[in-house]
Design a protein around this motif. Structure first.
Motif, PDB file in Angstrom:
ATOM      1  N   VAL A   1      37.784  56.086  41.105  1.00 33.94           N
ATOM      2  CA  VAL A   1      36.432  55.884  41.629  1.00 33.94           C
ATOM      3  C   VAL A   1      35.454  56.095  40.474  1.00 33.94           C
ATOM      4  CG1 VAL A   1      36.260  58.292  42.383  1.00 33.94           C
ATOM      5  CG2 VAL A   1      34.737  56.569  43.383  1.00 33.94           C
ATOM      6  N   ALA A   2      34.494  55.195  40.335  1.00 29.91           N
ATOM      7  CA  ALA A   2      33.509  55.269  39.238  1.00 29.91           C
ATOM      8  C   ALA A   2      32.169  54.745  39.760  1.00 29.91           C
ATOM      9  CB  ALA A   2      33.976  54.452  38.048  1.00 29.91           C
ATOM     10  N   GLY A   3      31.079  55.407  39.321  1.00 31.01           N
ATOM     11  CA  GLY A   3      29.750  54.978  39.757  1.00 31.01           C
ATOM     12  C   GLY A   3      28.660  55.803  39.087  1.00 31.01           C
ATOM     13  N   PHE A   4      27.396  55.651  39.584  1.00 29.21           N
ATOM     14  CA  PHE A   4      26.281  56.396  39.015  1.00 29.21           C
ATOM     15  C   PHE A   4      25.337  56.750  40.141  1.00 29.21           C
ATOM     16  CE2 PHE A   4      24.852  52.075  39.105  1.00 29.21           C
ATOM     17  CZ  PHE A   4      23.507  52.135  39.388  1.00 29.21           C
ATOM     18  N   ASN A   5      24.494  57.742  39.857  1.00 29.88           N
ATOM     19  CA  ASN A   5      23.452  58.191  40.785  1.00 29.88           C
ATOM     20  C   ASN A   5      22.189  58.356  39.957  1.00 29.88           C
ATOM     21  OD1 ASN A   5      21.965  59.219  42.882  1.00 29.88           O
ATOM     22  ND2 ASN A   5      23.011  61.229  42.909  1.00 29.88           N
TER      23      ASN A   5
ATOM     24  N   VAL B   1      20.014  60.002  35.306  1.00 32.42           N
ATOM     25  CA  VAL B   1      21.080  59.114  35.792  1.00 32.42           C
ATOM     26  C   VAL B   1      22.406  59.859  35.614  1.00 32.42           C
ATOM     27  CG1 VAL B   1      22.254  56.926  35.551  1.00 32.42           C
ATOM     28  CG2 VAL B   1      19.797  57.051  35.199  1.00 32.42           C
ATOM     29  N   ASN B   2      23.152  60.024  36.713  1.00 32.77           N
ATOM     30  CA  ASN B   2      24.445  60.726  36.682  1.00 32.77           C
ATOM     31  C   ASN B   2      25.578  59.707  36.833  1.00 32.77           C
ATOM     32  OD1 ASN B   2      23.155  63.267  36.597  1.00 32.77           O
ATOM     33  ND2 ASN B   2      22.911  63.233  38.843  1.00 32.77           N
ATOM     34  N   PHE B   3      26.547  59.776  35.927  1.00 34.06           N
ATOM     35  CA  PHE B   3      27.711  58.886  35.967  1.00 34.06           C
ATOM     36  C   PHE B   3      28.960  59.715  36.307  1.00 34.06           C
ATOM     37  CE2 PHE B   3      24.700  56.811  33.185  1.00 34.06           C
ATOM     38  CZ  PHE B   3      24.775  55.488  33.583  1.00 34.06           C
ATOM     39  N   TYR B   4      29.883  59.134  37.021  1.00 30.55           N
ATOM     40  CA  TYR B   4      31.145  59.802  37.335  1.00 30.55           C
ATOM     41  C   TYR B   4      32.249  58.744  37.356  1.00 30.55           C
ATOM     42  CZ  TYR B   4      29.924  58.110  42.006  1.00 30.55           C
ATOM     43  OH  TYR B   4      29.520  57.316  43.065  1.00 30.55           O
ATOM     44  N   GLY B   5      33.495  59.189  37.021  1.00 33.03           N
ATOM     45  CA  GLY B   5      34.639  58.285  36.960  1.00 33.03           C
ATOM     46  C   GLY B   5      35.894  59.040  36.543  1.00 33.03           C
TER      47      GLY B   5
ATOM     48  N   THR C   1      32.431  52.018  42.428  1.00 34.25           N
ATOM     49  CA  THR C   1      33.583  51.156  42.642  1.00 34.25           C
ATOM     50  C   THR C   1      34.794  52.057  42.906  1.00 34.25           C
ATOM     51  OG1 THR C   1      32.682  49.456  41.194  1.00 34.25           O
ATOM     52  CG2 THR C   1      35.061  49.356  41.674  1.00 34.25           C
ATOM     53  N   LEU C   2      35.649  51.720  43.933  1.00 33.91           N
ATOM     54  CA  LEU C   2      36.803  52.523  44.308  1.00 33.91           C
ATOM     55  C   LEU C   2      38.029  51.623  44.340  1.00 33.91           C
ATOM     56  CD1 LEU C   2      37.091  55.267  46.969  1.00 33.91           C
ATOM     57  CD2 LEU C   2      38.708  53.391  47.060  1.00 33.91           C
ATOM     58  N   ASP C   3      39.096  52.087  43.672  1.00 31.67           N
ATOM     59  CA  ASP C   3      40.400  51.393  43.692  1.00 31.67           C
ATOM     60  C   ASP C   3      41.474  52.383  44.152  1.00 31.67           C
ATOM     61  OD1 ASP C   3      39.232  49.095  42.795  1.00 31.67           O
ATOM     62  OD2 ASP C   3      39.825  49.377  40.695  1.00 31.67           O
ATOM     63  N   PHE C   4      42.293  51.997  45.134  1.00 29.43           N
ATOM     64  CA  PHE C   4      43.401  52.817  45.621  1.00 29.43           C
ATOM     65  C   PHE C   4      44.628  51.909  45.790  1.00 29.43           C
ATOM     66  CE2 PHE C   4      45.900  54.686  49.129  1.00 29.43           C
ATOM     67  CZ  PHE C   4      46.253  55.880  48.504  1.00 29.43           C
TER      68      PHE C   4
END
Length: 559
Positions: free
Chosen positions: A320-324, A330-334, A394-397
């Motif tokens: 899972v990767a994205g931003f807020n 701006v916060n990014f996570y992944g 974006t989420l991939d499973f």
């Protein structure tokens, strides 16, 4: 009526009179009409028999008469108790002190009475005795004290009617009290007590010491052996048909005389025997027994090797990767930004966070998000995918799985024929060359990687087959790395001894190898959560089993 002559000793006279009077009394009772004449004749016989002894020992009799008269006469009790309980109505007894000649230094009496059980005595339990010699002589009752052995054997002569010959070394005295005992048993008892033995030749009974008879037997055997070996030896040849001459040579030597010898000629399978003629029949009979056709056995072996395998692998991939964004930040996570940890899915346009750089800017750009969990199956054959794309994240499973099963069977059936008690071996496979260097010399040796069957059958008298079996299955083990170019070997073997009926089948042994392996790769902490933890781990299971069985079937061949 038997007439007893005078003995050479005073005690012998008493024995003769003691034997004569009961017989005369029995004859008088049997023939009352002729009793007076018979009594007169018996009295005359006794008097005639006693006269020479009286004249010869008159002086001795006068001297010892008082001593004998003062001594009590030794008699058997009228009734015996215990295991020797015998009774008879009014037994007739003749005491040595009451005989015609009272000057006798030794006391003796003989009583003859029927073996009638006494009803007044209680029954006595008899012990169980071992098997004894069967005596057939007439039962007698004897009471002797310090009687010379020679006189005793003269008494045996009078009772049995046998001619008795004594060895000069026989000497001694005998004291015994016997009641209703066969005379031949009494003789054996006296012989054993005095270390004597007897020989019966026709109606002549020879009595000698055991050492004398043993020495005579040894001398006779040595004489016979010397006479036999004095004969000139002969030489014969015997051609064998089934047995090997070299194998029979040693057993035959044990049956030859000291002058005999045997040689084996392998080229013609012939035995050359040289010995005296008396030994040849025994040797020929032995050769006929040993030189026989051996029965043959057909042995069929079946080697069954069965293998089973099972493998299962289940893995997951999650990212899972994205931003807020806020007006100020701006916060990014992944996931892991390493290129090898990228999702297998390419998104268009590219997500805000991708592994590496997007292929192009704008709506046509593509990219892969980094994965948080990357534990896929090694060789997946199936799977499940879930992906969500939005402007902010974006989420991939992905779930991948694989499963495999395998069953194998190998059947080997070696077969061979061999003779009884003969080793047979058959093998099939490959030989692995192994190169070695010793002192700058290169040599090549070969190691067998074969299926080998080794059997030694023995046919029993009841038609069964006893076998000594060695079965070995050796193969190259490809799962073990080579050592200096030399492969490892995997071996299954069985060595045993079994008894099988003709045409029967026996399983002599089995080897089962089972291997189970479970590998788990997971995300720390999250993989331990029940149920949900399976989304954060990869689990692979491998199960392998091998089974090896040996079957043997012997069959006797006709002929």
């Amino acid at each position: 009526m038997k007439t007893y002559g005078p003995f050479f000793r005073p005690s012998g006279l008493v024995l003769a009179v003691a034997m004569l009077v009961p017989r005369l009394a029995g004859a008088q009772a049997a023939s009352p009409a002729t009793a007076p004449g018979s009594s007169a004749t018996a009295a005359a016989a006794v008097k005639s028999a006693a006269s020479p002894v009286k004249q010869h020992h008159a002086e001795t009799a006068k001297t010892s008469a008082g001593q004998v008269a003062s001594q009590p006469s030794f008699r058997l009790p009228a009734t015996l108790t215990g295991n020797a309980a015998l009774a008879s109505p009014s037994p007739q007894t003749l005491s040595a002190a009451a005989g015609p000649n009272h000057a006798i230094p030794n006391a003796a009496q003989i009583t003859v009475k029927p073996a009638v059980a006494d009803a007044s005595q209680p029954p006595v339990a008899q012990p169980v005795a071992a098997a004894v010699k069967n005596y057939t002589g007439e039962a007698i009752s004897v009471n002797l004290k310090d009687v010379d052995l020679k006189d005793f054997f003269r008494l045996i002569h009078e009772i049995s009617g046998l001619n008795v010959v004594l060895d000069p070394a026989v000497r001694g005295s005998v004291t015994l009290v016997l009641d209703e005992v066969p005379w031949d048993q009494a003789l054996d008892i006296v012989l054993r007590n005095n270390g004597l033995s007897k020989e019966l030749d026709g109606n002549v009974l020879r009595i000698a010491t055991r050492d004398t008879l043993k020495r005579e037997a040894n001398d006779e055997r040595d004489l016979l052996k010397a006479e036999t070996e004095a004969v000139d030896p002969v030489t014969v040849t015997r051609i064998l048909s089934y047995a090997k001459a070299s194998e029979l040579m040693n057993p035959l030597k044990r049956f030859l005389s000291s002058r005999g010898d045997v040689m084996a000629i392998d080229r013609s399978n012939t035995l050359i025997i040289r010995d005296i003629p008396a030994v040849m029949p025994q040797v020929d009979n032995l050769i006929r027994q040993l030189d026989r056709k051996s029965q043959q056995v057909e042995i069929q072996a079946r080697v069954v090797q069965a293998s089973r395998s099972f493998a299962r692998d289940i893995g997951t991939q999650f990212g899972v990767a994205g931003f807020n964004a806020t007006p100020n930040t701006v916060n990014f996570y992944g996931g892991n930004p390493v290129a090898a940890q990228g999702s297998p899915l390419f998104h268009q346009p590219a997500p805000p966070i991708v592994v590496g750089s997007p292929t192009a800017a704008g709506p046509s750009s593509t990219g892969q998000i980094p994965l948080n969990v990357n534990l896929p199956a090694v060789a997946p054959t199936s799977g499940f995918l879930f992906s969500r794309v939005s402007p902010n994240y974006t989420l991939d499973f992905i779930i991948t799985a694989a499963e495999s099963k395998g069953v194998g069977k190998l059947l080997s059936s070696p077969q061979l024929v061999t003779q009884n008690n003969a080793l047979a071996e058959i093998k099939q496979g490959t030989q692995i060359p192994i190169q070695t260097t010793i002192n700058n010399t290169i040599s090549v040796q070969y190691v067998d990687a074969v299926l080998r069957l080794q059997v030694t059958p023995q046919i029993t008298a009841d038609g069964n087959v006893f076998m000594e079996v060695v079965v070995e299955n050796t193969q190259v083990d490809s799962g073990i790395p080579l050592v200096n170019g030399i492969p490892a070997l995997s071996t299954q073997s069985a060595k045993t001894k079994v008894l099988v009926g003709d045409g029967g089948t026996v399983v002599i042994g089995g080897v089962m190898v089972s291997q189970q392996q479970t590998n788990v790769l997971q995300v720390p902490l999250l993989g331990n959560i029940p149920l949900i933890g399976h989304l954060f781990k990869e689990t692979s299971v491998k199960v392998q089993s091998q089974e090896l069985l040996f079957f043997l079937t012997p069959r006797l061949l006709p002929g």
